[in-house]
Motif scaffolding. Structure first.
Motif, short mmCIF file in Angstrom:
data_model
loop_
_atom_site.label_atom_id
_atom_site.label_comp_id
_atom_site.label_asym_id
_atom_site.label_seq_id
_atom_site.Cartn_x
_atom_site.Cartn_y
_atom_site.Cartn_z
N GLU A 535 -8.83 -28.84 4.96
CA GLU A 535 -8.98 -28.64 3.51
C GLU A 535 -7.89 -29.42 2.80
N PRO A 536 -8.06 -29.71 1.52
CA PRO A 536 -7.03 -30.41 0.75
C PRO A 536 -5.75 -29.58 0.65
N ASP A 537 -4.63 -30.27 0.47
CA ASP A 537 -3.34 -29.59 0.37
C ASP A 537 -3.33 -28.55 -0.75
N ALA A 538 -3.97 -28.85 -1.86
CA ALA A 538 -3.96 -27.91 -2.98
C ALA A 538 -4.61 -26.59 -2.58
N ASP A 539 -5.69 -26.66 -1.81
CA ASP A 539 -6.35 -25.43 -1.35
C ASP A 539 -5.49 -24.69 -0.34
N LEU A 540 -4.86 -25.43 0.56
CA LEU A 540 -3.99 -24.80 1.55
C LEU A 540 -2.80 -24.12 0.87
N TYR A 541 -2.27 -24.75 -0.15
CA TYR A 541 -1.16 -24.16 -0.90
C TYR A 541 -1.60 -22.83 -1.53
N THR A 542 -2.76 -22.84 -2.13
CA THR A 542 -3.27 -21.62 -2.77
C THR A 542 -3.48 -20.51 -1.74
N GLN A 543 -4.06 -20.87 -0.60
CA GLN A 543 -4.31 -19.87 0.45
C GLN A 543 -3.01 -19.24 0.94
N LEU A 544 -2.01 -20.08 1.22
CA LEU A 544 -0.76 -19.53 1.75
C LEU A 544 -0.03 -18.72 0.68
N SER A 545 -0.08 -19.17 -0.56
CA SER A 545 0.56 -18.41 -1.65
C SER A 545 -0.05 -17.02 -1.77
N GLU A 546 -1.36 -16.94 -1.65
CA GLU A 546 -2.02 -15.64 -1.72
C GLU A 546 -1.66 -14.76 -0.54
N LEU A 547 -1.53 -15.36 0.64
CA LEU A 547 -1.12 -14.60 1.82
C LEU A 547 0.30 -14.07 1.67
N VAL A 548 1.16 -14.86 1.07
CA VAL A 548 2.54 -14.41 0.84
C VAL A 548 2.54 -13.19 -0.07
N GLU A 549 1.72 -13.19 -1.10
CA GLU A 549 1.67 -12.04 -2.00
C GLU A 549 1.09 -10.82 -1.31
N ARG A 550 0.12 -11.01 -0.45
CA ARG A 550 -0.41 -9.87 0.32
C ARG A 550 0.64 -9.35 1.29
N GLN A 551 1.41 -10.26 1.87
CA GLN A 551 2.50 -9.84 2.75
C GLN A 551 3.54 -9.04 1.97
N ARG A 552 3.82 -9.45 0.76
CA ARG A 552 4.76 -8.73 -0.09
C ARG A 552 4.28 -7.30 -0.34
N ALA A 553 3.01 -7.16 -0.68
CA ALA A 553 2.46 -5.83 -0.96
C ALA A 553 2.48 -4.94 0.28
N LEU A 554 2.16 -5.52 1.44
CA LEU A 554 2.17 -4.74 2.67
C LEU A 554 3.58 -4.29 3.04
N TRP A 555 4.53 -5.15 2.86
CA TRP A 555 5.93 -4.83 3.18
C TRP A 555 6.35 -3.54 2.50
N LEU A 556 6.02 -3.42 1.22
CA LEU A 556 6.49 -2.29 0.43
C LEU A 556 5.79 -0.99 0.80
N GLN A 557 4.72 -1.06 1.57
CA GLN A 557 4.04 0.16 2.02
C GLN A 557 4.85 0.89 3.08
N ARG A 558 5.54 0.17 3.95
CA ARG A 558 6.26 0.82 5.06
C ARG A 558 7.77 0.56 5.01
N SER A 559 8.22 -0.39 4.20
CA SER A 559 9.62 -0.81 4.23
C SER A 559 10.22 -0.79 2.83
N ARG A 560 11.54 -0.80 2.79
CA ARG A 560 12.26 -0.78 1.53
C ARG A 560 12.29 -2.19 0.92
N PRO A 561 12.56 -2.28 -0.38
CA PRO A 561 12.53 -3.61 -1.02
C PRO A 561 13.66 -4.53 -0.58
N GLY A 562 14.80 -3.96 -0.20
CA GLY A 562 15.91 -4.80 0.24
C GLY A 562 15.50 -5.66 1.42
#
Length: 580
Positions: A535-562
């Motif tokens: 896929e084009p780099d722009a699409d890959l960038y969008t995909q990974l950015s969205e995964l990072v945000e999902r990872q952020r949300a999951l982190w806060l479910q079981r772990s502290r923000p620090g």
């Protein structure tokens, strides 16, 4: 009467099925009998048509017998098959060490739930690995952004563990792995190499911040002694793990001449100084054995009550020679394998089981007193906690009774006792996703290749491939494509899972979806490296950015923000490689 052998975790060493069945509430008719002939942690459980009898010599033995009865009831309800169980553990100490310092500091409710799970699996030791994540008085600049444990929280965890026959052991780095301290100006002068160092494994020769204290500087000892003075009183355990491992720079900086003259004795002198400080408190010292076993001539000088922790995380480790060495010196020791979850996102199933199995074999052969299953969080601690359940469960089995559990049906065990999945799906998902690493036939020590693709820039990935790949056998593009197809198949099975806890159902599914999709993105980056970007780099960038945000949300479910922002920074090189 023929019934399925009870699926227990861990499976008892002697289980005999009898004809007949008990039909009723076992807890209403349970008879407990004291029997001094039974080993301290052992029990004898009889289920007959007319009732249930539990024989034991200690409260902990009775506790383990009741746990087995609970597991039988989980499988059969109140209609139990008639049987006789004679049971006692292979290893007196069966532990789990959880990394609470590589960015991820678990929430209290996360730890309570994990303690309940481990206790049900007859684990009796828990260590929370700390570098900078205890709120030490007067050292606020070190932990202020880490969401650290307070003294009150540790005391509450200690009490909770004690109620479940788990020994909560303090575990604090004191020589290597002090980078979170040494990065601050106040402590920088205590470093062996204040200017930083190049790690021996770094193919890019990157200058890293200092990580090792100068052991010959009295101020170094004064610092760590004060840390243990504040930390240890919050634990009721008689044991303290001082770590003392991986001082990578030792002898490369201020102590170069001293190490050239005295060799490993520089390390031993520091270890013994800490040993005497801790034992003066009435405690017993544990320490990682990676350095002392490099100096066989010094091993006999160790105090006979010190406990080396012999570790290694590949399926051919820990080394038998190390186990033999410390055993021959008359030292009580632990074998310390790991879950292989770190540096992977989704684990390395076959390596995990091979490593855990080998540790049990060597531990039994050389009479180890303990088995400590480690779960590290290197490079951002990206793996969600349920990824480690596979290693925790299999380790609990082979450390309780190797012979009975070595061939455990791991997916079925996870479905019943880790995920409580009514559809019997999630255990196989975890097992299979953890074996994706095998589909990329490149060297993957202590990591997995698709994870590395997510952590690095294009230049670093290219250099890593050039260094480690066999130039005569380049990785075919279709192999990467095959791995991607397999990941998609596994992801497609997740929705069919039916975890009985509604909150865990949604959370665990998303945790494994994100893990799988991160691996999928790592494969796309590998194809892109070969000039076959799907896929084009722009699409890959969008995909990974969205995964990072999902990872952020999951982190806060079981772990502290620090630590969360530090963890997510590990995505920056990959993201920046897409920006033109």
């Amino acid at each position: 009467m023929h019934v399925k052998t009870p699926l227990l975790l861990p499976i008892p060493r002697q289980l005999e099925l009898r004809d007949g069945i008990f039909n009723g509430n076992p807890l209403e008719v349970l008879v407990t009998v004291h029997d001094s002939s039974i080993p301290e942690q052992g029990y004898h459980l009889t289920v007959a048509a007319d009732g249930v009898t539990l024989r034991h010599s200690t409260p902990v033995g009775a506790h383990y017998g009741r746990l087995t009865l609970d597991q039988l009831m989980q499988q059969y309800g109140n209609a139990l098959p008639a049987l006789v169980i004679d049971d006692a553990p292979d290893f007196p100490r069966r532990g789990v060490m959880l990394d609470c310092s590589r960015d991820r500091v678990q929430r209290m409710e996360t730890l309570y739930a994990l303690i309940d799970k481990l206790a049900a699996w007859k684990i009796n030791e828990l260590q929370l690995y700390m570098e900078h994540t205890f709120a030490y008085t007067g050292h606020e600049e070190v932990w202020k952004d880490a969401s650290p444990f307070t003294a009150g929280e540790v005391q509450a965890l200690d009490a909770y563990c004690n109620e479940r026959y788990i020994d909560l052991v303090p575990c604090q780095s004191c020589l290597g792995h002090m980078e979170r301290w040494l990065k601050h100006p106040r402590y920088r002068d205590l470093a062996e190499k204040p200017e930083g160092f190049i790690a021996p494994w770094d193919v890019m020769n990157t200058l890293r911040p200092p990580a090792t204290l100068d052991p010959s500087d009295p101020r170094s000892f004064e610092l760590v002694a004060s840390l243990f003075d504040e930390l240890v009183p919050n634990f009721s355990s008689e044991f303290v793990n001082i770590c003392d491992d991986e001082p990578f720079e030792l002898g490369m900086g201020k102590n170069a001449a001293l190490v050239a003259e005295k060799g490993g004795r520089v390390y031993l002198d520091y270890l013994l100084k800490l040993y005497h400080h801790i034992t003066a408190k009435g405690k017993r010292v544990q320490f990682w054995a990676d350095i002392i076993t490099q100096h066989p001539d010094l091993v006999p000088e160790l105090p006979k009550d010190i406990i080396p922790l012999v570790w290694g995380y590949e399926d051919y480790e820990p080394a038998e020679t190390q186990c033999q060495m410390v055993s021959a010196s008359g030292l009580p020791f632990y074998v310390c394998p790991g879950t292989s979850s770190w540096n992977t996102v989704a684990g390395r199933t076959d390596n995990t089981m091979g490593n855990l199995r080998r540790a049990a074999e060597h531990g039994l052969k050389y009479h180890a007193v303990g088995y400590l299953n480690t779960d590290w969080g290197d490079n951002g601690h990206w793996q969600a906690l349920p990824v480690s359940y596979l290693g925790f469960a299999y380790g609990a089995g082979v450390s309780w009774c190797y012979a009975a559990n070595v061939d455990m049906d791991v997916p079925a065990t996870l479905n019943r006792f880790a995920f409580d999945d009514a559809a019997d799906v999630m255990g196989q998902v975890a097992y299979d996703l953890g074996n994706i690493y095998k589909l990329i036939p490149l060297p993957q020590r202590n990591s997995q290749w698709l994870f590395q693709m997510l952590q690095s820039s294009d230049a670093r990935n290219a250099e890593r491939y050039e260094k480690y790949a066999d130039p005569s056998q380049p990785l075919p593009v279709h192999v990467v494509g095959g791995a991607m197809e397999q990941i998609e198949v596994i992801l497609g099975r997740i929705e069919a899972a039916r975890l009985r806890d509604p909150k865990e159902d949604g959370l665990v599914k998303e945790e494994f979806r994100v893990a799988g999709e991160l691996l999928l993105h790592g494969a796309k980056r590998l194809l892109r490296q070969f000039g076959e970007a799907p896929e084009p780099d722009a699409d890959l960038y969008t995909q990974l950015s969205e995964l990072v945000e999902r990872q952020r949300a999951l982190w806060l479910q079981r772990s502290r923000p620090g630590g969360l922002n530090d963890s997510l920074k590990w995505f920056e090189d990959a993201l920046s490689s897409y920006q033109k």
